[in-house]
Enzyme design. Structure first.
Site, mmCIF file in Angstrom:
data_model
loop_
_atom_site.group_PDB
_atom_site.id
_atom_site.type_symbol
_atom_site.label_atom_id
_atom_site.label_comp_id
_atom_site.label_asym_id
_atom_site.label_seq_id
_atom_site.Cartn_x
_atom_site.Cartn_y
_atom_site.Cartn_z
ATOM 1 N N LEU A 524 0.680 -1.424 0.025
ATOM 2 C CA LEU A 524 0.450 -0.337 -0.024
ATOM 3 C C LEU A 524 0.639 1.817 -0.133
ATOM 4 O O LEU A 524 0.258 2.790 -0.367
ATOM 5 C CB LEU A 524 -0.573 -0.404 1.001
ATOM 6 N N ALA A 702 -2.363 5.905 -1.461
ATOM 7 C CA ALA A 702 -2.839 6.626 -3.194
ATOM 8 C C ALA A 702 -2.016 5.070 -3.514
ATOM 9 O O ALA A 702 -2.702 5.597 -5.162
ATOM 10 C CB ALA A 702 -2.612 7.547 -3.044
ATOM 11 N N HIS A 703 -1.476 4.621 -3.546
ATOM 12 C CA HIS A 703 -1.109 3.272 -4.986
ATOM 13 C C HIS A 703 -1.402 2.243 -3.634
ATOM 14 O O HIS A 703 -0.664 1.948 -2.564
ATOM 15 C CB HIS A 703 0.145 3.631 -4.182
ATOM 16 N N GLN A 704 -1.207 0.513 -4.468
ATOM 17 C CA GLN A 704 -1.957 0.048 -4.284
ATOM 18 C C GLN A 704 -1.448 -1.035 -5.625
ATOM 19 O O GLN A 704 -1.733 -0.920 -6.903
ATOM 20 C CB GLN A 704 -3.678 -0.346 -4.065
#
EC number: 1.1.3.20
Length: 773
Positions: A524, A702-704
């Site tokens: 994440l 904000a990044h997965q």
């Protein structure tokens, strides 16, 4: 509703203290005269959540929009708080009245005691109470500061120095709408394509650059079928005698059957690239997108409506224990439409790790190097800046003062693109997401179409004679038609799933895939933030950042420090960057210790800078669906974030912040100008050493990535190096879920490069087939 209203008014009460209002008025940067500023501030302080109608909006969200496995906790708590015994159980002795009947409902307790109760929840020994506090603390402020009335205004904005939608973008839009008709005629783009007439240009302005390739499934089936046939797609309509028969649709009895060479599920940085490459290669491509399409002219740039319309789950996703708040795009263009423009190539140490430690030769190949260059050129990636925004100027100056490394972030926007609203879509189209690049290739080729507002239900596959694996045959998808759910089937030679790391695993499982790695290894990029307040100087010429600069304006990401990134060692550390925070998210993340305190903090909103540390996480979690994310931060990742948080506090102070702090529930802050060196050091070390895994701080993502990771064998991965699943032939995955590990930097360029390579594999497969549709 009585309990919810009491909670809302505890967080945001009416305050009539003239001293507080006067103090807040001196900090406002409003350009009006003192009387007007005083009236604005007085109105803000006296304005409670119930006066704004916030409880009703929050109640609606809980009932209709919020999807979380622990939603029952909010419902149960609201019910208990509406009874005297439940209130006593949740609130303890502060809920007892000194007079008969002694026991009270939550709404009957005095305001001061309600504040005391909420604070006790934030530090409670009981995990569920901390979770309850975090839930209401995120949800209610987000709604209070982002809700709008019929005029698209919010009564709090003037007091906190926020204009609402980008004034510059609205001005440009007004001017564009008034352009003489002659300026529409025969406009050339970079590929020397010429609009045939004035009408084409007008339609592109009104309906967006993809208008010729968009299919509105809300129209009658015959019209939808004709639109698709005009684009070269064979379509078969199944007519029903009973108008309600769509309720009983199934993949074996769809209302429409569409045939194509390739169907792509998702239109973001993975799906958009794959679709564009295949369409330009001459294949018929259909793109299915769960979200809707918002043309530049239709973007509201309003925080609340934009998050509801363009973010997965309305921007209200979180891990199962509320430990991580998760943001992901859900609109045509996916994350590339609402991201922060950072366009960083895959770091060399990551390429080395993936190619050597994971035996993935793709990442050390000429094709991957070519892909990185191609996608950067397509997006117009560059590193020049004409003017740096508030947050990034603070980060850069702080790093320079301390001697920390600071780099300029490459971006897919122009050097003069000074816009802080791109997290709600780019109003002028100068941020080159997939809607402005790869999907344009799809539409301009004449070989593709985009179907917004439809959700893939399952990937269809069948067993062919003489083959061990099943073969992908298309996708069944649902959509709303005349207020009812309908179902269609796309029959294709290849299927590409690019729903994102949160949604792709659920689709694969729903399609019958059984690989044990599906949904696991979710990374994440956990983020923790620090803030610094930079007041306007008495002499505006002495203010820095300059008085006209505000925290919500300017390029969202232009500066980055790698001071604790460990790029030259393990490759696992934290990078330091800046976020985009508008009032709703800002208030939801800032600590709450009282109603008066949060209003004081919000009065400083426009001059409060945020800087964050983003960890390349070794730890991982599991995702079952976007509303069911199980993730607990690894101890090493927590340590890396704590080191990053220490640096961010020092950066803010070195840049000249008057006051600094973090998002920890204690709400502690330090006036840097009034303390000794030893007091400063003690504060920085204490605040950065606080635990980050106990729900008392705030972690965001904000990044997965990584939930269907790429590998060299099916025991450890979901797809091979070509992006094809081990279980189903002709089924490819092309999104961040295929990352073998966490990346450590913003993933847009990397996922586009991987999708470009996967698309080449798909082209090779299609070339081996006999014919196109």
């Amino acid at each position: 509703m009585e309990s919810l209203t009491a909670l809302c008014d505890t967080l945001f009460p009416s305050i009539y203290s003239s001293n507080m209002i006067a103090a807040a008025t001196t900090t406002t940067t409003d350009d009006n005269d003192d009387d007007d500023a005083g009236n604005t501030m007085s109105t803000f302080y006296k304005y409670s959540a119930s006066m704004a109608g916030t409880p009703e909006r929050v109640g609606g969200l809980i009932c209709e929009r919020l999807q979380h496995p622990k939603k029952w906790l909010i419902r149960l708590s609201l019910y208990l708080l509406s009874t005297w015994i439940g209130t006593f159980v949740l609130c303890g002795l502060p809920s007892i009245s000194p007079s008969f009947p002694y026991f009270q409902r939550f709404s009957q307790i005095s305001h001061n005691k309600r504040e005391q109760i909420l604070l006790s929840w934030s530090f409670s020994f009981f995990h569920l109470l901390r979770m309850l506090f975090k839930s209401i603390k995120l949800l209610i402020p987000l709604v209070f500061f982002s809700q709008v009335d019929d005029k698209n205004e919010n009564l709090t904005w003037k007091a906190i120095g926020y204009p609402g939608p980008d004034p510059a973008a609205l001005k440009r839009q007004t001017q564009t709408c008034r352009l003489p008709k002659t300026l529409y005629a025969r406009i050339k783009d970079d590929d020397d394509d010429v609009f045939e007439d004035e009408q084409d240009c007008k339609e592109e302005h009104l309906f967006g650059p993809l208008y010729r390739g968009l299919i509105n499934l809300g129209l009658p089936r015959d019209i939808v079928a004709d639109s698709l046939r005009q684009l070269g797609f064979p379509v078969f309509i199944r007519h029903r005698k009973n108008v309600n028969s769509s309720l009983h649709s199934s993949p074996s009895t769809p209302s429409l059957v569409i045939k194509c060479d390739a169907v792509v599920v998702g239109s973001g940085s993975g799906g958009g690239v794959a679709a564009g490459v295949l369409a330009k290669a001459g294949y018929k491509v259909l793109v299915l997108e769960k979200g809707n399409y918002f043309a530049r002219n239709n973007l509201s740039l309003l925080e609340g409506p934009s998050m509801d319309q363009m973010y997965l789950g309305g921007g209200m996703l979180a891990s199962d224990d509320m430990g991580v708040v998760v943001l992901a795009g859900s609109t045509v263009g996916g994350g590339s439409t609402i991201n922060w423009s950072a366009s960083i190539k895959t770091p060399q140490h990551v390429i080395n790790e993936w190619s050597e430690s994971y035996d993935l030769e793709l990442f050390d190949s000429k094709l991957y190097k070519e892909a990185l260059d191609v996608v950067c050129e397509k997006m117009g990636v560059q590193s020049d800046i004409h003017e740096e925004g508030f947050n990034n100027a603070v980060l850069r100056r702080g790093c320079e003062e301390l001697g920390y490394p600071v780099n300029t972030i490459p971006r897919n926007s122009a050097p003069d693109h000074y816009c802080g609203w791109c997290c709600f879509g780019c109003k002028d189209g100068r941020k080159k997401g997939t809607c402005e690049t790869w999907l344009m290739d799809l539409v301009n080729s004449g070989n593709g179409a985009v179907l917004p507002g439809c959700e893939a239900i399952k990937v269809l596959h069948k067993r062919k004679k003489g083959k061990d694996r099943r073969t992908a045959a298309g996708v069944a998808f649902g959509f709303e038609y005349n207020g009812m759910k309908d179902l269609c089937v796309v029959e294709s030679k290849v299927t590409i799933v690019a729903c994102g790391a949160l949604s792709t695993p659920a689709l694969l499982k729903a399609s019958g895939l059984r690989n044990a790695n599906i949904g696991k290894h979710l990374h994440l990029h956990p983020v923790t933030m620090a803030w610094g307040y930079f007041p306007d100087a008495p002499d505006s010429s002495m203010a820095w950042p300059e008085e006209q600069k505000k925290s919500y304006e300017g390029g969202i990401m232009t500066a980055m420090s790698t001071v604790v990134a460990n790029f030259n060692k393990s490759g696992y550390g934290a990078v330091i960057q800046t976020p985009a925070l508008h009032p709703g998210m800002f208030s939801g993340l800032m600590p709450w210790i009282s109603g008066a305190d949060i209003k004081r903090r919000m009065c400083r909103f426009s001059r409060t800078a945020h800087v964050f540390a983003l960890a390349r996480d070794r730890g991982s979690g599991t995702v079952h669906s976007p509303s069911s994310i199980n993730y607990r931060m690894d101890a090493e990742d927590e340590k890396n974030l704590q080191e990053g948080l220490e640096k961010t506090l020092r950066i803010l102070a070195a840049a000249g912040a008057e006051e600094i702090g973090t998002h920890h529930s204690t709400g502690k802050c330090l006036n840097v100008k009034k303390v000794s060196f030893h007091e400063f050091e003690r504060f920085v070390k204490e605040e950065s050493a606080r635990p980050l895994r106990d729900l008392r701080g705030q972690i965001c993502s904000a990044h997965q990535m990584g939930s269907c990771r790429m590998g060299v064998n099916p025991k450890e991965s979901v797809v091979n190096q070509m992006g094809e699943t081990w279980e189903v032939e002709g089924l490819f995955v092309a999104d961040t879920s295929v990352f073998p590990t966490a990346l450590g930097v913003n993933p847009m360029v990397t996922v586009q490069a991987i999708a470009y390579c996967t698309a080449q594999s798909v082209v090779d497969r299609l070339r081996r087939t006999k014919s196109h549709y």
